[in-house]
Design an enzyme around this catalytic site. Structure first.
Site, mmCIF file in Angstrom:
data_model
loop_
_atom_site.group_PDB
_atom_site.id
_atom_site.type_symbol
_atom_site.label_atom_id
_atom_site.label_comp_id
_atom_site.label_asym_id
_atom_site.label_seq_id
_atom_site.Cartn_x
_atom_site.Cartn_y
_atom_site.Cartn_z
ATOM 1 N N ASP A 8 0.892 -1.166 0.000
ATOM 2 C CA ASP A 8 0.000 0.000 0.000
ATOM 3 C C ASP A 8 0.926 1.211 0.000
ATOM 4 O OD1 ASP A 8 -2.073 1.790 0.168
ATOM 5 O OD2 ASP A 8 -2.430 1.467 2.298
ATOM 6 N N GLU A 68 -1.299 -1.765 -4.784
ATOM 7 C CA GLU A 68 -2.531 -1.003 -4.989
ATOM 8 C C GLU A 68 -2.365 -0.024 -6.142
ATOM 9 O OE1 GLU A 68 -5.596 0.649 -1.872
ATOM 10 O OE2 GLU A 68 -3.884 1.990 -2.000
ATOM 11 N N ASP A 141 -2.498 1.231 6.703
ATOM 12 C CA ASP A 141 -1.688 0.923 5.518
ATOM 13 C C ASP A 141 -1.194 -0.524 5.557
ATOM 14 O OD1 ASP A 141 -1.029 4.017 4.619
ATOM 15 O OD2 ASP A 141 -1.032 3.732 6.784
#
Length: 162
Positions: A8, A68, A141
């Site tokens: 992330d 991501e 995160d």
């Protein structure tokens, strides 16, 4: 058996989580985050993310990276910063010889909870349950990174069974 590092990306915090599929059971190998400070020059922050991620990859030996996709929201500056962190993460994967796979936020939420508009809290709760963790990984995160890794494994299993 496949081992996936989920990322992330972010300039302030880049979450990472390594998930392994052991005979159809998902297990957390390790997880954490890379934190930089606004006091650092932007180039120093990106270098730190890159170097720290290389070390994480070396230590956890994943087979692939799942990352991501950038979500363009109202704040373009934030999107650009995330894009830079994402770029050095992809570079770390390439230098380490890892194939990369990208997942958007709604896809991860849908795979984790069955609902593409789930909250971060719902995703974190599901990843804690799925990986049988004692506590919900913090910050968000890290939970997100684990969810991205788990999504890759689940989606790969689904594709193979079709």
């Amino acid at each position: 058996m496949v081992r996936v590092i989920g990322i992330d990306p972010g300039t302030a915090i880049t979450g990472w989580g390594v998930v392994e599929d052991k005979n159809g059971t998902l297990e957390s190998v390790d997880f954490g985050y890379i934190k930089t400070t606004p006091k650092q020059l932007k180039a120093e922050r990106l270098k730190q993310i890159y170097e720290d991620l290389l070390n994480v990859i070396k230590d956890t030996t994943p087979d692939v990276m799942a990352i991501e996709m950038i979500f363009f929201n109202i704040n373009v500056k934030t999107a650009l910063n995330v894009g830079q962190a994402r770029g050095v993460s992809l570079l770390a994967a390439a230098v380490s010889g890892l194939s990369t796979y990208e997942y958007n936020t709604s896809e991860v939420k849908n795979v984790m909870t069955g609902y593409g508009r789930a909250t971060k809290k719902e995703v974190a709760s599901k990843i804690k349950e799925l990986l049988r963790l004692q506590e919900t990984p913090k910050p968000d995160d890290v939970s997100d990174a684990l969810a991205i890794a788990a999504t890759h494994i689940i989606q790969t299993q689904k594709a193979l069974s079709e």
